[in-house]
Design an enzyme around this catalytic site. Structure first.
Site, PDB file in Angstrom:
ATOM      1  N   GLY A   1       4.997   2.387   1.475  1.00  0.00           N
ATOM      2  CA  GLY A   1       6.013   3.214   0.841  1.00  0.00           C
ATOM      3  C   GLY A   1       6.455   4.331   1.777  1.00  0.00           C
ATOM      4  N   ASP A   2       5.474   5.002   2.394  1.00  0.00           N
ATOM      5  CA  ASP A   2       5.798   6.104   3.318  1.00  0.00           C
ATOM      6  C   ASP A   2       6.639   5.570   4.481  1.00  0.00           C
ATOM      7  OD1 ASP A   2       4.220   7.583   1.681  1.00  0.00           O
ATOM      8  OD2 ASP A   2       2.460   7.578   2.997  1.00  0.00           O
TER       9      ASP A   2
ATOM     10  N   SER B   1       0.848  -1.194   0.000  1.00  0.00           N
ATOM     11  CA  SER B   1       0.000   0.000   0.000  1.00  0.00           C
ATOM     12  C   SER B   1       0.883   1.244   0.000  1.00  0.00           C
ATOM     13  CB  SER B   1      -0.891   0.013   1.240  1.00  0.00           C
ATOM     14  OG  SER B   1      -0.095   0.294   2.373  1.00  0.00           O
ATOM     15  N   LYS B   2       0.231   2.361  -0.269  1.00  0.00           N
ATOM     16  CA  LYS B   2       0.938   3.627  -0.268  1.00  0.00           C
ATOM     17  C   LYS B   2       1.604   3.857   1.091  1.00  0.00           C
ATOM     18  CE  LYS B   2      -1.095   7.839  -0.064  1.00  0.00           C
ATOM     19  NZ  LYS B   2      -0.157   8.568   0.782  1.00  0.00           N
ATOM     20  N   ARG B   3       0.896   3.427   2.126  1.00  0.00           N
ATOM     21  CA  ARG B   3       1.452   3.613   3.479  1.00  0.00           C
ATOM     22  C   ARG B   3       2.769   2.854   3.685  1.00  0.00           C
ATOM     23  NH1 ARG B   3      -2.347   1.579   6.979  1.00  0.00           N
ATOM     24  NH2 ARG B   3      -3.850   1.660   5.277  1.00  0.00           N
TER      25      ARG B   3
END
Ligand code: GLU
Length: 506
Positions: free
Chosen positions: A266-267, A262-264
């Site tokens: 990546g963060d 998920s994008k999270r």
């Protein structure tokens, strides 16, 4: 489907934000399959959920596909014979199919208000609108026909839902997974047409795939649970013989393999998940993308191409045209593909090595300009880039790896060399200066021989002189072959640098 049917595939994103790399991979596999079979690759914007519409997202999708070099043959910008290519513009076409399904007994009107459904959900946390409870809810199956007529005549808001059979096995052949089967009774009565007259994804996707003559559907595995609804709709609408072939692509997993990337993630782990930078228009939050992080599109596409697919050999580097030539859906894996950012960087590194210098020269000039270096002859820049390109992970690393070619070093990393410095070494370099001054043929190969012969005659050790020499030219202990550097910097500059650095070693 007859085997002669033209291959037509579609990438059907919802314009809700930046494109996750999984979305780009779906687009890519569609594209590869289309090109491999000389078919058409279509972009259809699935924007029927107007509450989720995000301005700028469609433009982002276009730009992203262009950047990757997988431009659609038909799209909202470049309509073919099957338009419109935005679902919101096809609104008028859906209702008739929802009504046809009601007539045939495969769907029904549901008058439950959002508040009533909310109430049900409060009472039963696992509430599903299904064969189990539909007769206890307010719809054209539970109400007497006159009541339904009355509510419709009054203009009462309603949705149209599919009537999922209570006990049926819905099966289809997935090009990746083989035969897949679902128990229809476990699937809820999905809404097909919403109270605002808009179709839901389920109805729109089937109607549009039929209308656009789609032959094969490549989409993410997350859509597999919806597939039985779609298969039944193809059947109920009487289009069974034209149903596209399905392929549900494996998920892209977190680096540790635990769940969908998920994008999270990546963060949290410090790598991009979106293809390009995305700024949320509401919050102004910026999410970093691969492009802006310095990925070449060739590398990004290559990395995605082998995320869940291989050609059966050990080959990992593929250009887009090679991927087109070799793509074979039977070699797509069933299981999820772990995302590995280190590997993604390796692909970029390899693609920089393979790149045509001319393609990257404009970017290199920008980097130089950002460091106030101008008027660099193109031939020189080209040669410098050739000498350092295999050391770069990102094009932006160029400055860190090559600045000494443009600006003489001010700092010299001599701490480790200094204690071992002596008169003999100093004289050696003084003699090298004289030797270099008389050198008629300023070529790396020649200079290397000259320099090494001099070392042999001096009785000093090679290692004790090579590193100081490099530091004099570069400032540090890095860079390409030192004689290549010597050749590129040129006779005058090399002599100047030795003369300038020499006193510092004492
Ligand atoms: N609109 C869906 C999405 O956002 C498309 C799914 C499909 O390809 O059927 O992914």
């Amino acid at each position: 489907m007859s085997s002669q049917k033209r291959v037509r595939v579609r990438f059907a994103p919802s314009p809700t934000g930046g494109l996750h790399l999984g979305g780009v991979r779906t687009a890519l596999f569609n594209y590869l399959f289309a090109r491999h079979h000389q078919g058409d690759f279509i972009l259809r914007i699935e924007d029927t959920d107007q509450t989720r519409f995000v301005p700028g997202a469609e433009e982002y999708i276009n730009e992203c596909l262009n950047w990757c070099g997988i431009t659609p043959d038909e799209s909202p910008q470049n309509e073919g014979a099957y338009g419109p290519y935005r679902q919101s513009e096809r609104k008028a076409s859906y209702r008739q199919y929802a009504e046809e399904l009601i007539e045939k007994g495969y769907a029904y009107y549901a008058f439950d208000t959002p508040e009533e459904l909310e109430e049900e959900r409060k009472l039963q946390p696992n509430f599903r609108y299904s064969h189990e409870n539909r007769l206890n809810l307010r719809n054209s199956l539970s109400l007497p026909p006159e009541e339904t007529e009355k509510l419709l005549a009054e203009g009462r808001p309603y949705t149209i839902r599919i009537k999922m059979p209570a006990e049926e096995t819905v099966s289809f052949e997935d090009m990746i997974r083989g035969r897949v089967s679902f128990e229809s009774g476990l699937v809820d009565d999905k809404v097909l047409l919403k109270a605002d007259g808009m179709p839901t994804y389920h109805l729109a996707v089937v109607v549009d795939d039929k209308a656009m003559d789609i032959s094969h559907i490549f989409r993410g595995e997350e859509w597999l649970p919806s597939a039985p609804v779609h298969v039944l709709l193809w059947e109920y609408l009487g289009w069974n013989d034209q149903m596209p072939k399905w392929a549900h692509l494996p998920l892209i997993l977190k680096p540790d393999g635990n769940g969908k990337l998920s994008k999270r993630d990546g963060d949290r782990l410090g790598f991009p998940v979106y293809a390009m930078n995305w700024t949320d228009p509401k919050t102004g939050d910026l999410t970093k993308g691969f492009r802006e992080m310095g990925f070449m599109s060739e590398a990004f596409v290559n990395m995605l191409g082998v995320l869940g697919w291989n050609d059966g050999t050990e080959q990992e580097l593929f250009s887009l045209s090679e991927l087109i030539e070799k793509f074979d859906v039977s070699r797509v894996n069933k299981s999820g593909a772990k995302f590995d950012f280190e590997k993604a960087k390796w692909f970029n590194h390899e693609w920089i090595k393979k790149s045509d210098n001319a393609e990257l020269l404009p970017q290199l000039k920008d980097i130089l300009q950002a460091h106030t270096v101008s008027d660099v002859p193109e031939g020189y820049l080209n040669n410098v880039f050739s000498s350092v390109k295999e050391r770069l992970t990102f094009v932006e690393d160029f400055w860190a790896q090559a600045s000494f070619f443009f600006v003489a070093p001010d700092n010299f990393d001599i701490e480790a060399v200094k204690p071992k410095w002596n008169e003999q070494k100093e004289s050696f370099f003084k003699e090298v200066i004289d030797l270099f001054k008389q050198q008629p043929d300023w070529k790396a190969t020649v200079l290397e021989v000259v320099f090494k012969e001099k070392i042999a005659n001096s009785g000093l050790k090679m290692g004790e002189l090579m590193m100081p020499y490099r530091i004099m030219l570069v400032g540090g202990k890095f860079g390409p072959d030192v004689f290549q550097i010597t050749e590129l910097l040129g006779q005058d500059e090399v002599i100047r640098r030795i003369e300038k650095a020499l006193p510092l070693f004492r």
